[in-house]
Write an enzyme that holds these catalytic residues in place. Structure first.
Site, PDB file in Angstrom:
ATOM      1  N   ARG A 175     -31.519  38.904  76.731  1.00 14.17           N
ATOM      2  CA  ARG A 175     -30.644  38.090  75.860  1.00 14.17           C
ATOM      3  C   ARG A 175     -30.970  36.603  75.994  1.00 14.17           C
ATOM      4  O   ARG A 175     -30.711  35.804  75.089  1.00 14.17           O
ATOM      5  CB  ARG A 175     -29.155  38.352  76.148  1.00 14.17           C
ATOM      6  CG  ARG A 175     -28.227  37.506  75.286  1.00 14.17           C
ATOM      7  CD  ARG A 175     -26.829  38.077  75.111  1.00 14.17           C
ATOM      8  NE  ARG A 175     -26.322  38.685  76.316  1.00 14.17           N
ATOM      9  CZ  ARG A 175     -25.815  38.020  77.367  1.00 14.17           C
ATOM     10  NH1 ARG A 175     -25.729  36.710  77.334  1.00 14.17           N
ATOM     11  NH2 ARG A 175     -25.388  38.669  78.428  1.00 14.17           N
TER      12      ARG A 175
ATOM     13  N   TYR B 162     -27.256  31.490  49.396  1.00 17.14           N
ATOM     14  CA  TYR B 162     -27.174  32.928  49.660  1.00 17.14           C
ATOM     15  C   TYR B 162     -25.695  33.340  49.804  1.00 17.14           C
ATOM     16  O   TYR B 162     -24.912  32.613  50.428  1.00 17.14           O
ATOM     17  CB  TYR B 162     -27.959  33.215  50.947  1.00 17.14           C
ATOM     18  CG  TYR B 162     -27.966  34.652  51.339  1.00 17.14           C
ATOM     19  CD1 TYR B 162     -28.674  35.589  50.598  1.00 17.14           C
ATOM     20  CD2 TYR B 162     -27.259  35.091  52.448  1.00 17.14           C
ATOM     21  CE1 TYR B 162     -28.684  36.921  50.957  1.00 17.14           C
ATOM     22  CE2 TYR B 162     -27.262  36.421  52.819  1.00 17.14           C
ATOM     23  CZ  TYR B 162     -27.978  37.336  52.064  1.00 17.14           C
ATOM     24  OH  TYR B 162     -27.965  38.648  52.426  1.00 17.14           O
TER      25      TYR B 162
ATOM     26  N   ASP C  74     -32.316  25.900  54.450  1.00 14.77           N
ATOM     27  CA  ASP C  74     -32.704  27.311  54.373  1.00 14.77           C
ATOM     28  C   ASP C  74     -33.927  27.364  53.468  1.00 14.77           C
ATOM     29  O   ASP C  74     -33.841  27.130  52.266  1.00 14.77           O
ATOM     30  CB  ASP C  74     -31.553  28.150  53.801  1.00 14.77           C
ATOM     31  CG  ASP C  74     -31.899  29.641  53.745  1.00 14.77           C
ATOM     32  OD1 ASP C  74     -33.099  29.989  53.733  1.00 14.77           O
ATOM     33  OD2 ASP C  74     -30.960  30.465  53.676  1.00 14.77           O
TER      34      ASP C  74
ATOM     35  N   LYS D 152     -37.544  38.454  55.107  1.00 16.59           N
ATOM     36  CA  LYS D 152     -38.137  38.322  53.785  1.00 16.59           C
ATOM     37  C   LYS D 152     -39.654  38.060  53.894  1.00 16.59           C
ATOM     38  O   LYS D 152     -40.363  38.895  54.398  1.00 16.59           O
ATOM     39  CB  LYS D 152     -37.390  37.237  53.009  1.00 16.59           C
ATOM     40  CG  LYS D 152     -35.854  37.320  53.143  1.00 16.59           C
ATOM     41  CD  LYS D 152     -35.240  38.533  52.495  1.00 16.59           C
ATOM     42  CE  LYS D 152     -33.765  38.733  52.796  1.00 16.59           C
ATOM     43  NZ  LYS D 152     -32.874  37.615  52.529  1.00 16.59           N
TER      44      LYS D 152
HETATM   45  C1  LIG Z   1     -31.588  37.225  52.851  1.00 19.78           C
HETATM   46  C2  LIG Z   1     -31.252  35.802  52.951  1.00 19.78           C
HETATM   47  C3  LIG Z   1     -30.433  35.335  53.993  1.00 19.78           C
HETATM   48  C4  LIG Z   1     -29.822  36.260  55.017  1.00 19.78           C
HETATM   49  O1  LIG Z   1     -30.791  36.850  55.814  1.00 19.78           O
HETATM   50  P1  LIG Z   1     -30.587  38.233  56.623  1.00 19.78           P
HETATM   51  O2  LIG Z   1     -31.875  38.395  57.321  1.00 19.78           O
HETATM   52  O3  LIG Z   1     -30.296  39.286  55.610  1.00 19.78           O
HETATM   53  O4  LIG Z   1     -29.432  38.018  57.533  1.00 19.78           O
HETATM   54  C5  LIG Z   1     -30.184  33.978  54.058  1.00 19.78           C
HETATM   55  N1  LIG Z   1     -30.695  33.115  53.158  1.00 19.78           N
HETATM   56  C6  LIG Z   1     -31.470  33.528  52.139  1.00 19.78           C
HETATM   57  C7  LIG Z   1     -31.994  32.529  51.167  1.00 19.78           C
HETATM   58  C8  LIG Z   1     -31.760  34.876  51.994  1.00 19.78           C
HETATM   59  O5  LIG Z   1     -32.527  35.290  50.976  1.00 19.78           O
END
Ligand SMILES: *Cc1c(COP(=O)(O)O)cnc(C)c1O
Length: 400
Positions: A59, A112, A184, A209
């Site tokens: 952790r 998101y 982000d 992603k």
């Molecule tokens: C999918 C996504 C998230 C969240 O990510 P997870 O891995 O599903 O927790 C946050 N920001 C954007 C732009 C996303 O496409």
């Protein structure tokens, strides 16, 4: 070897990578262990109190996680990086690193869906004030700043309208106010933009992603100064426990090695698909930053390097019914709520990724009923266009 000045794909392949000194294994092993044997009590105490670098308990970090973090830091031109269990873990960790009760955050109004819920509901319950504005208009960020603003949070390109925010401009406004800029950058990946180089304090990615690229893990990463990453690691991740598993960290690294060549193909395929859809009679509008009519095309051209990404949103003529018929009749493109995979995915933003927003909240920011979000993969583009064309013909017959 110092990879800092080398090209993107060289960094992606070699940065952080080490070859196992015990067996000579070319790909480093997965350290699938929860704890580590400590050499002696004296050293155990020093390690547990963070006085020495080393591993004590997964952790608090593992060798596989550390290798991944080196790769991320080099790809994002960061002093340090931190890998966690999901994109939302990265976002909540980053926000909790810079905010506490009584502070104020200015956030984008197109972000998101779960980030929207986090900022609007969870953070406000913790006593953190928020204002949501269209961050692609810098004057709206400036107008929302208050004496207690400690963070400006943007998503660029934004999910799902693909609106672009000027990172340099936003950083200047945030810093003047004594606030940190969080970005982000999931839709761009480190291949298309490096927010830290443009002045941001923390960049976050849903590594689920493009970074992973193969749809095999849920993971997140953040990067920034060593000071901010140290605080994110301890106490935030150590206490909340959103640690990445060694296996997920390892899988993520395998995907990241081909990020450069994947992104090139995502970008060129998406451009062709966007042009095809824009000229299609069943399509009302295409939101792709690479198209000249996109409202933030100019800033995208300035800020993103090497292309405009693999994501677009599409208003299909005939509203929600038309969107459903399109998605149900595609064969190469899968109906799934993720993005950035090597294969193409489609989803309906109003009812799927952005169901946390009310109809009024959605329409105010341009997420309309018939809007689908398409993540263009690296298939042969003519097959994608043929699949879309065939399904849109069915839309024409059944709905319009
Ligand atoms: C999918 C996504 C998230 C969240 O990510 P997870 O891995 O599903 O927790 C946050 N920001 C954007 C732009 C996303 O496409």
């Amino acid at each position: 070897m110092d990879y800092k000045d080398m090209g993107f794909s060289t960094k992606a392949l070699h940065a952080g990578q080490y070859h196992d000194p015990v067996t000579g294994a070319h790909v480093s092993p997965i350290y699938q262990t929860s704890t580590f044997v400590l050499p002696n009590t004296e050293e155990a105490i020093r390690l547990n109190q963070n006085q020495d670098q080393g591993f004590t308990y997964t952790r608090f970090g593992s060798p596989t996680q550390a290798e991944l973090e080196k790769k991320i830091a080099i790809m994002e031109n960061a002093e340090a990086a931190l890998a966690v269990s999901s994109g939302m873990a990265a976002i909540s960790t980053a926000l909790l690193t810079v905010l506490k009760a009584g502070d104020h955050v200015v956030a984008g109004d197109v972000i998101y869906g779960c980030t929207f819920a986090l900022v609007k509901n969870v953070l406000t319950d913790l006593g953190i004030e928020m204002t949501m504005v269209d961050t692609s208009d810098l004057s709206q960020i400036e107008a929302a700043i208050k004496p207690n603003t400690k963070c400006v949070y943007i998503e660029t390109p934004a999910n799902p309208t693909l609106r672009i925010t000027d990172i340099e401009g936003a950083a200047e406004i945030a810093h003047k106010a004594g606030a940190k800029l969080l970005v982000d950058s999931t839709f761009a990946s480190p291949y298309l933009q490096n927010p830290l180089t443009l002045g941001a304090d923390i960049v976050v990615h849903s590594a689920t992603k493009f970074l992973c690229g193969h749809g095999t893990v849920v993971a997140g990463v953040l990067a920034g100064s060593k000071e901010l990453m140290d605080r994110a690691r301890f106490p935030i991740v150590q206490c909340f426990g959103q640690v990445i598993s060694p296996f997920d960290a390892w899988l993520l690294m395998q995907g990241m090695k081909t990020l450069g060549i994947r992104m090139e193909k995502h970008c060129s395929n998406a451009m062709k698909v966007a042009e095809f859809l824009m000229n299609h009679p069943q399509v009302e509008n295409v939101y792709y930053p690479g198209l000249p009519h996109h409202p933030t095309h100019e800033i995208a051209k300035k800020q993103m390097k090497g292309g405009f990404g693999g994501l677009m949103s599409v208003d299909v003529k005939g509203g929600i019914e038309a969107g459903k018929v399109l998605m149900d009749n595609l064969e190469v493109v899968s109906l799934a709520t993720s993005l950035g995979n090597v294969d193409s995915l489609i989803q309906h933003s109003p009812t799927m990724s952005h169901f946390d927003m009310t109809t009024e909240e959605r329409e105010a920011v341009g997420i309309y009923d018939g809007q689908v979000r398409l993540s263009v993969g690296v298939e042969n583009v003519e097959d994608l266009i043929a699949d879309l064309d065939r399904a849109l013909k069915i839309v024409a017959e059944k709905v319009n």
